[in-house]
Design a protein around this motif. Structure first.
Motif, PDB file in Angstrom:
ATOM      1  N   ALA A 140      -7.443  10.030  -4.307  1.00  0.00           N
ATOM      2  CA  ALA A 140      -6.342   9.591  -3.698  1.00  0.00           C
ATOM      3  C   ALA A 140      -6.174   8.146  -3.844  1.00  0.00           C
ATOM      4  N   TYR A 141      -5.039   7.588  -3.796  1.00  0.00           N
ATOM      5  CA  TYR A 141      -4.624   6.022  -3.913  1.00  0.00           C
ATOM      6  C   TYR A 141      -3.827   5.520  -2.609  1.00  0.00           C
ATOM      7  N   LEU A 142      -2.970   6.522  -2.485  1.00  0.00           N
ATOM      8  CA  LEU A 142      -2.140   6.239  -1.346  1.00  0.00           C
ATOM      9  C   LEU A 142      -1.973   7.563  -0.609  1.00  0.00           C
ATOM     10  N   SER A 143      -2.605   7.356   0.891  1.00  0.00           N
ATOM     11  CA  SER A 143      -2.287   8.627   1.776  1.00  0.00           C
ATOM     12  C   SER A 143      -1.362   8.239   2.715  1.00  0.00           C
ATOM     13  N   VAL A 144      -0.374   8.960   3.007  1.00  0.00           N
ATOM     14  CA  VAL A 144       0.564   8.859   3.834  1.00  0.00           C
ATOM     15  C   VAL A 144       0.553  10.245   4.906  1.00  0.00           C
ATOM     16  N   SER A 145       0.571   9.950   6.326  1.00  0.00           N
ATOM     17  CA  SER A 145       0.702  11.144   7.367  1.00  0.00           C
ATOM     18  C   SER A 145       2.023  10.601   8.043  1.00  0.00           C
ATOM     19  N   SER A 146       3.264  11.064   7.911  1.00  0.00           N
ATOM     20  CA  SER A 146       4.220  10.651   8.448  1.00  0.00           C
ATOM     21  C   SER A 146       4.406  11.062   9.801  1.00  0.00           C
ATOM     22  N   GLU A 147       3.599  12.224  10.206  1.00  0.00           N
ATOM     23  CA  GLU A 147       3.672  12.563  11.598  1.00  0.00           C
ATOM     24  C   GLU A 147       2.820  11.735  12.112  1.00  0.00           C
ATOM     25  N   LEU A 148       1.621  11.260  11.838  1.00  0.00           N
ATOM     26  CA  LEU A 148       0.924  10.396  12.552  1.00  0.00           C
ATOM     27  C   LEU A 148       1.247   8.978  12.357  1.00  0.00           C
ATOM     28  N   GLU A 149       1.929   8.826  11.329  1.00  0.00           N
ATOM     29  CA  GLU A 149       2.573   7.173  11.038  1.00  0.00           C
ATOM     30  C   GLU A 149       1.453   6.514  10.576  1.00  0.00           C
ATOM     31  N   GLU A 150       0.767   6.953   9.632  1.00  0.00           N
ATOM     32  CA  GLU A 150      -0.440   6.333   8.674  1.00  0.00           C
ATOM     33  C   GLU A 150      -0.445   6.088   7.619  1.00  0.00           C
ATOM     34  N   ILE A 151      -0.684   5.018   7.059  1.00  0.00           N
ATOM     35  CA  ILE A 151      -0.655   4.563   5.539  1.00  0.00           C
ATOM     36  C   ILE A 151      -1.758   4.212   5.144  1.00  0.00           C
ATOM     37  N   TYR A 152      -2.456   4.584   4.091  1.00  0.00           N
ATOM     38  CA  TYR A 152      -3.801   3.967   3.823  1.00  0.00           C
ATOM     39  C   TYR A 152      -3.734   3.786   2.171  1.00  0.00           C
ATOM     40  N   LEU A 153      -4.078   2.648   1.518  1.00  0.00           N
ATOM     41  CA  LEU A 153      -4.222   2.618   0.149  1.00  0.00           C
ATOM     42  C   LEU A 153      -5.760   2.471  -0.017  1.00  0.00           C
ATOM     43  N   TYR A 154      -6.002   2.856  -1.325  1.00  0.00           N
ATOM     44  CA  TYR A 154      -7.488   2.660  -1.725  1.00  0.00           C
ATOM     45  C   TYR A 154      -7.426   2.077  -3.051  1.00  0.00           C
ATOM     46  N   PRO A 155      -7.402   0.683  -3.121  1.00  0.00           N
ATOM     47  CA  PRO A 155      -7.366   0.010  -4.689  1.00  0.00           C
ATOM     48  C   PRO A 155      -8.635   0.184  -5.180  1.00  0.00           C
ATOM     49  N   THR A 156      -8.714  -0.077  -6.467  1.00  0.00           N
ATOM     50  CA  THR A 156      -9.921   0.138  -7.145  1.00  0.00           C
ATOM     51  C   THR A 156     -10.454  -1.218  -8.002  1.00  0.00           C
ATOM     52  N   SER A 157      -9.700  -2.185  -7.565  1.00  0.00           N
ATOM     53  CA  SER A 157      -9.981  -3.523  -7.945  1.00  0.00           C
ATOM     54  C   SER A 157      -9.508  -4.620  -7.254  1.00  0.00           C
ATOM     55  N   ASP A 158     -10.230  -5.960  -7.476  1.00  0.00           N
ATOM     56  CA  ASP A 158      -9.417  -7.065  -6.793  1.00  0.00           C
ATOM     57  C   ASP A 158      -8.031  -7.297  -7.164  1.00  0.00           C
ATOM     58  N   GLU A 159      -7.808  -7.043  -8.470  1.00  0.00           N
ATOM     59  CA  GLU A 159      -6.334  -7.251  -8.851  1.00  0.00           C
ATOM     60  C   GLU A 159      -5.345  -6.261  -8.417  1.00  0.00           C
ATOM     61  N   GLU A 160      -6.010  -5.063  -8.234  1.00  0.00           N
ATOM     62  CA  GLU A 160      -4.737  -4.248  -7.368  1.00  0.00           C
ATOM     63  C   GLU A 160      -4.766  -4.714  -5.857  1.00  0.00           C
ATOM     64  N   VAL A 161      -5.872  -5.281  -5.447  1.00  0.00           N
ATOM     65  CA  VAL A 161      -5.464  -5.616  -3.931  1.00  0.00           C
ATOM     66  C   VAL A 161      -4.634  -6.838  -3.754  1.00  0.00           C
ATOM     67  N   ALA A 162      -4.697  -7.814  -4.934  1.00  0.00           N
ATOM     68  CA  ALA A 162      -4.054  -9.068  -4.898  1.00  0.00           C
ATOM     69  C   ALA A 162      -2.343  -8.378  -5.199  1.00  0.00           C
ATOM     70  N   LYS A 163      -2.300  -7.553  -6.029  1.00  0.00           N
ATOM     71  CA  LYS A 163      -0.802  -6.992  -6.179  1.00  0.00           C
ATOM     72  C   LYS A 163      -0.263  -6.478  -5.220  1.00  0.00           C
ATOM     73  N   ILE A 164      -0.946  -5.872  -4.446  1.00  0.00           N
ATOM     74  CA  ILE A 164      -0.691  -5.066  -3.076  1.00  0.00           C
ATOM     75  C   ILE A 164      -0.196  -6.066  -1.903  1.00  0.00           C
ATOM     76  N   LYS A 165      -1.161  -7.055  -1.821  1.00  0.00           N
ATOM     77  CA  LYS A 165      -0.848  -8.044  -0.781  1.00  0.00           C
ATOM     78  C   LYS A 165       0.377  -8.925  -1.288  1.00  0.00           C
ATOM     79  N   ASN A 166       0.813  -9.022  -2.545  1.00  0.00           N
ATOM     80  CA  ASN A 166       1.833  -9.789  -3.076  1.00  0.00           C
ATOM     81  C   ASN A 166       3.219  -8.851  -2.998  1.00  0.00           C
TER      82      ASN A 166
END
Length: 151
Positions: free
Chosen positions: A114-140
């Motif tokens: 799982a990389y992006l997990s969404v529960s529309s009903e609970l209005e929850e979204i989680y991302l599971y990046p696998t590198s610092d580079e991905e974290v930076a891209k997400i934050k940008n």
């Protein structure tokens, strides 16, 4: 892990999808067959995405939900440009993927995890990046509101 604190809408949603389609291999959508009024909804979901369709499985669990005693139809797709176009055509945000108007719980996978997990009903979204580079891209991603969570 990164929590998305506001539903990405419009251009932010498009930019997030661009990132996910560059990073991930597959995605899923869920049709709840345990709720009788939705049992026969979206029977043609595999046709929406054409050659991107992989398979549909009856499951009681997926990244954002565990039904315990019931099951739902979980549809899996390849991350192709055609599939991304279809997602953008049918929605303007992650929470748009919710019954009764659409299948629910859009989730993305990278290397079968799982990389992006969404529960529309609970209005929850989680991302599971696998590198610092991905974290930076997400934050940008312009307009994406996030909080890093560490355990």
């Amino acid at each position: 892990m990164i929590s998305v604190t506001e539903n990405p809408v419009g251009k932010t949603y498009e930019a997030l999808l661009d990132f996910l389609f560059e990073t991930c291999d597959t995605f899923q959508l869920v049709v709840r067959s345990d709720i009788l009024k939705y049992e026969h909804a979206f029977q043609d979901l595999n046709e929406w995405f054409g050659d991107s369709f992989i398979e549909v499985l009856e499951q009681h669990e997926w990244p954002s939900t565990n039904l315990f005693d019931d099951t739902a139809k979980v549809y899996y797709f390849k991350t192709t440009s055609e599939a991304k176009d279809k997602l953008l055509e049918r929605s303007n945000s992650l929470y748009d993927w919710s019954l009764p108007d659409s299948p629910e719980d859009l989730c993305f996978f990278k290397d079968d995890e799982a990389y992006l997990s969404v529960s529309s009903e609970l209005e929850e979204i989680y991302l599971y990046p696998t590198s610092d580079e991905e974290v930076a891209k997400i934050k940008n991603i312009n307009g994406l509101k996030t909080v890093e969570i560490s355990f």
